[in-house]
Design a protein around this motif. Structure first.
Motif, PDB file in Angstrom:
ATOM      1  N   VAL A 170       0.832  -1.208   0.000  1.00  0.00           N
ATOM      2  CA  VAL A 170       0.000   0.000   0.000  1.00  0.00           C
ATOM      3  C   VAL A 170       0.864   1.254   0.000  1.00  0.00           C
ATOM      4  O   VAL A 170       0.645   2.188  -0.769  1.00  0.00           O
ATOM      5  N   LYS A 171       1.902   1.271   0.843  1.00  0.00           N
ATOM      6  CA  LYS A 171       2.718   2.469   0.995  1.00  0.00           C
ATOM      7  C   LYS A 171       3.661   2.693  -0.181  1.00  0.00           C
ATOM      8  O   LYS A 171       3.968   3.839  -0.525  1.00  0.00           O
ATOM      9  N   SER A 172       4.121   1.607  -0.810  1.00  0.00           N
ATOM     10  CA  SER A 172       5.136   1.748  -1.850  1.00  0.00           C
ATOM     11  C   SER A 172       4.568   1.852  -3.257  1.00  0.00           C
ATOM     12  O   SER A 172       5.207   2.414  -4.141  1.00  0.00           O
ATOM     13  N   THR A 173       3.378   1.316  -3.494  1.00  0.00           N
ATOM     14  CA  THR A 173       2.857   1.294  -4.862  1.00  0.00           C
ATOM     15  C   THR A 173       1.520   1.999  -5.005  1.00  0.00           C
ATOM     16  O   THR A 173       1.398   2.972  -5.740  1.00  0.00           O
ATOM     17  N   ILE A 174       0.502   1.522  -4.274  1.00  0.00           N
ATOM     18  CA  ILE A 174      -0.846   2.051  -4.489  1.00  0.00           C
ATOM     19  C   ILE A 174      -0.906   3.544  -4.220  1.00  0.00           C
ATOM     20  O   ILE A 174      -1.446   4.319  -5.010  1.00  0.00           O
ATOM     21  N   SER A 175      -0.323   3.977  -3.098  1.00  0.00           N
ATOM     22  CA  SER A 175      -0.421   5.387  -2.739  1.00  0.00           C
ATOM     23  C   SER A 175       0.495   6.270  -3.576  1.00  0.00           C
ATOM     24  O   SER A 175       0.377   7.496  -3.534  1.00  0.00           O
ATOM     25  N   SER A 176       1.418   5.679  -4.356  1.00  0.00           N
ATOM     26  CA  SER A 176       2.341   6.490  -5.156  1.00  0.00           C
ATOM     27  C   SER A 176       1.891   6.644  -6.605  1.00  0.00           C
ATOM     28  O   SER A 176       2.393   7.517  -7.309  1.00  0.00           O
ATOM     29  N   ILE A 177       0.965   5.812  -7.072  1.00  0.00           N
ATOM     30  CA  ILE A 177       0.538   5.867  -8.469  1.00  0.00           C
ATOM     31  C   ILE A 177      -0.063   7.221  -8.835  1.00  0.00           C
ATOM     32  O   ILE A 177       0.279   7.797  -9.870  1.00  0.00           O
TER      33      ILE A 177
END
Length: 651
Positions: A385-392
């Protein structure tokens, strides 16, 4: 093709390119590579050269040094393997693949040394309206200018109207003619030995195609740049600058009629970012013919071909359909009401809407679908969640205000990934989202809330607009009227551009964090807004004739305010309003704001997010700090975190 005269490399740049290669340069180039990138035909990855540098470093350095001295090297360095990367899910045609070249590390080192030597001088050679691979320029600046320009074209109420053309180049890197590239390097003043080395690397390369796990027979190309060679993007930038110079020449001759975003603003005729091209002109048939002939002339000389099927243009609202039909025939490309995306950012019309960000949600859903959540424990899901979803969505958030519905969907996708079971749409959150989004030292998990991220990133844009007036794109954005304190007092955004609408919506969240500071001491005391509180000449009954030329420095004596020498009577509230201000040593006189959310006084997106987080100024509980510092598996830390919140799912 008759291009404008390029500025050319100076004596310093030419000396840097021809200087003997040092061992430190080669070592720095090797260490800058990613260790486990795909190897070239020789089978060696950069990791090998890093690991055994004491053994192979001397020989590699001699190879690179001799190549720069002679203009050529061993032809085996140029052997290349090519991999076809699918651009769509089920490719059926060759053009649906992206060819990536796998070069030998030794040639990559030569390319990287050339790039490292030329990069410091690119800003002096490449025009301000080309933003790719140039230090100090980026996609955000370019997308902001494009957003403003497209908005201006749509709102242009003049009788003639304006056009914005989005030009797509077909297989741009693969179609560059080598003789055109060589003449470009000569025009830009590249030293003879450097030009010889670059062209030797292109003309003597042999390419073998990797297909179904085997290598096909090699072939020798006759044009194009290799995607995967560190030098190729910069060579392409020089080629595209030839088009920019031709447009600049037509502007000087008065033939090309550009757009101006504000009265007295800079003329804007083109924006280039690698092979992404935007052209701007008046909506007349003569201009359409000029644009078409210029592109055709550039295509003939460079080998690049305009993809007429993917290219399109938008026009001002008042342009009649009869004229649009005529322009379509002259340009050979279709008219559209929505220009789509530019550099990955939607060119929205008016205020951003949910429909503009469907692709963001699709990317998030696709990323979730690619992971089997049942194989991840809670700590693994938190990391995802912290590394991918929230950065897209961060890229779009830098310039646009995402609607609340989109932010809610992003947060919901994060919650579902964190708490839901596999293949289950319904889930129960044992800990509230308000707690989860708190920093870890305050009892949360440090997950970033979408709305706060959006506001903090837009705050960075505000800060850059206020403190970096030397940038060319700030001059172009003069239509936003971002001067002095007016940015904090803007109220009405109806009919405004998407950028302006986004800033107006984000500013109320950050307004308390920006505090006014004094401008330059050389500023006029009465007739410049040096304090960020308005002009003083309008706050006194009259300005005494003896005080007309007074500056701020005249009243700032030994670090304290002294207004006793003024002949003009100042109201008490005016004097008290500036007692807390400090003089900023600035030659620009535009630094009217400081940021109190960080000790440095400078705004960052991270400090903006902390400012927006409830309790950001309080110290964290020592219990939470101890939990996250324990030398135990992450899943056990997550379990302890749930225990301390009394959030274990027990019946």
């Amino acid at each position: 093709m008759h291009a404008g005269v390029p500025p050319g490399l100076g004596v310093e740049a030419q000396s840097a390119l021809t200087a003997p290669v040092t061992k430190e340069e080669v070592h720095r180039a090797v260490m800058s590579m990613k260790s486990f990138k795909a190897p070239g035909p020789d089978g060696f990855q950069p990791f090998f050269f890093k690991q055994y540098w004491p053994i192979v470093g001397e020989e590699l350095w001699r190879t690179v040094k001799d190549a720069f001295r002679l203009g050529f090297s061993d032809i085996s360095l140029l052997e290349t393997q090519m991999v076809l990367i699918p651009k769509v899910n089920h490719p059926v045609r060759l053009k649906e693949f992206r060819p990536i070249s796998l070069c030998n590390v030794a040639w990559k080192v030569i390319s990287k040394v050339i790039v490292a030597r030329i990069r410091p001088f690119l800003q002096d050679v490449i025009g301000p309206f080309q933003g790719s691979f140039i230090p100090g320029r980026g996609t955000r600046d370019q997308s902001i200018i494009a957003q403003e320009a497209v908005h201006f074209v749509r709102k242009d109420g003049s009788g003639v109207g304006s056009l914005a053309l989005k030009i797509d180049l077909e297989k741009a890197y693969d179609r560059v003619k080598w003789d055109f590239l060589e003449s470009t390097l000569v025009q830009f003043g590249f030293p003879t030995v450097t030009t010889q080395l670059i062209m030797w690397g292109l003309k003597n390369s042999s390419i073998s195609l990797l297909w179904n796990g085997s290598t096909l027979p090699s072939f020798v190309p006759s044009r194009g740049l290799r995607q995967g060679d560190p030098l190729s993007p910069y060579l392409f930038v020089f080629c595209m600058e030839r088009l920019a110079l031709r447009i600049a020449e037509l502007l000087q001759m008065g033939h090309w009629k550009p757009i101006q975003l504000s009265l007295g603003g800079l003329p804007l005729a083109h924006l280039l970012f690698a092979d992404d091209i935007l052209l701007f002109c008046q909506a007349t048939e003569d201009q359409a013919r000029l644009v078409a002939s210029t592109l055709e002339e550039f295509s003939q000389s460079s080998g690049l071909r305009v993809n007429l099927a993917k290219s399109k243009f938008v026009s001002s609202r008042r342009v009649l359909q009869r004229r649009i039909d005529a322009l379509e025939g002259l340009l050979g490309i279709g008219h559209t009401t929505q220009i789509g995306k530019y550099l990955g950012v939607p060119m929205t019309q008016g205020q951003p809407r949910c429909a503009n960000f469907h692709d963001v949600m699709d990317k998030i859903q696709g990323r979730l679908a690619a992971w089997k959540s049942r194989l991840l424990n809670k700590a693994g899901r938190l990391c995802l969640v912290k590394s991918t979803i929230s950065s897209i969505p961060v890229y779009s958030m830098q310039t646009l205000w995402l609607p609340q519905a989109v932010c809610n969907k992003i947060d919901q996708a994060c919650r579902r990934m964190l708490w839901a079971k596999s293949d289950n749409t319904q889930f129960w959150s044992p800990v509230s989202w308000a707690v989860v989004t708190q920093p870890k030292e305050l009892g949360g998990l440090g997950v970033r809330e979408a709305r706060r991220v959006n506001v903090s990133l837009l705050g960075k844009l505000v800060w850059d607009l206020l403190t970096a007036p030397q940038k060319i794109w700030v001059q172009i954005l003069s239509s936003l009227y971002l001067h002095g304190n007016s940015i904090l007092s803007a109220q009405n955004s109806r009919g405004a551009s998407p950028i302006w609408s986004s800033l107006v919506k984000a500013l109320p969240f950050l307004r308390e964090g920006f505090e006014p500071q004094l401008g330059s001491g050389a500023s006029s005391l009465w007739y410049t807004d040096w304090s960020g509180t308005g002009l003083w000449c309008g706050r006194v009954p009259y300005v005494h004739v003896a005080d007309i030329n007074k500056t701020v420095a005249d009243c700032w004596v030994s670090g304290v305010w002294n207004f006793t020498k003024l002949h003009t009577a100042l109201p008490a509230e005016l004097i008290s309003s500036v007692q807390r201000l400090q003089v900023v040593n600035s030659s620009l006189g535009l630094e009217h704001f400081g940021w109190r959310g960080d000790n440095s006084g400078c705004y960052t997106a991270a400090s903006g997010y902390r400012f927006l987080t409830p309790g950001f100024s309080t110290k964290g509980d020592i219990v939470w700090k101890k939990v996250w510092k324990l030398m135990i598996p992450e899943k056990v830390k997550f379990f302890l975190w749930q225990c301390l919140h009394s959030a274990l799912p027990m019946n």
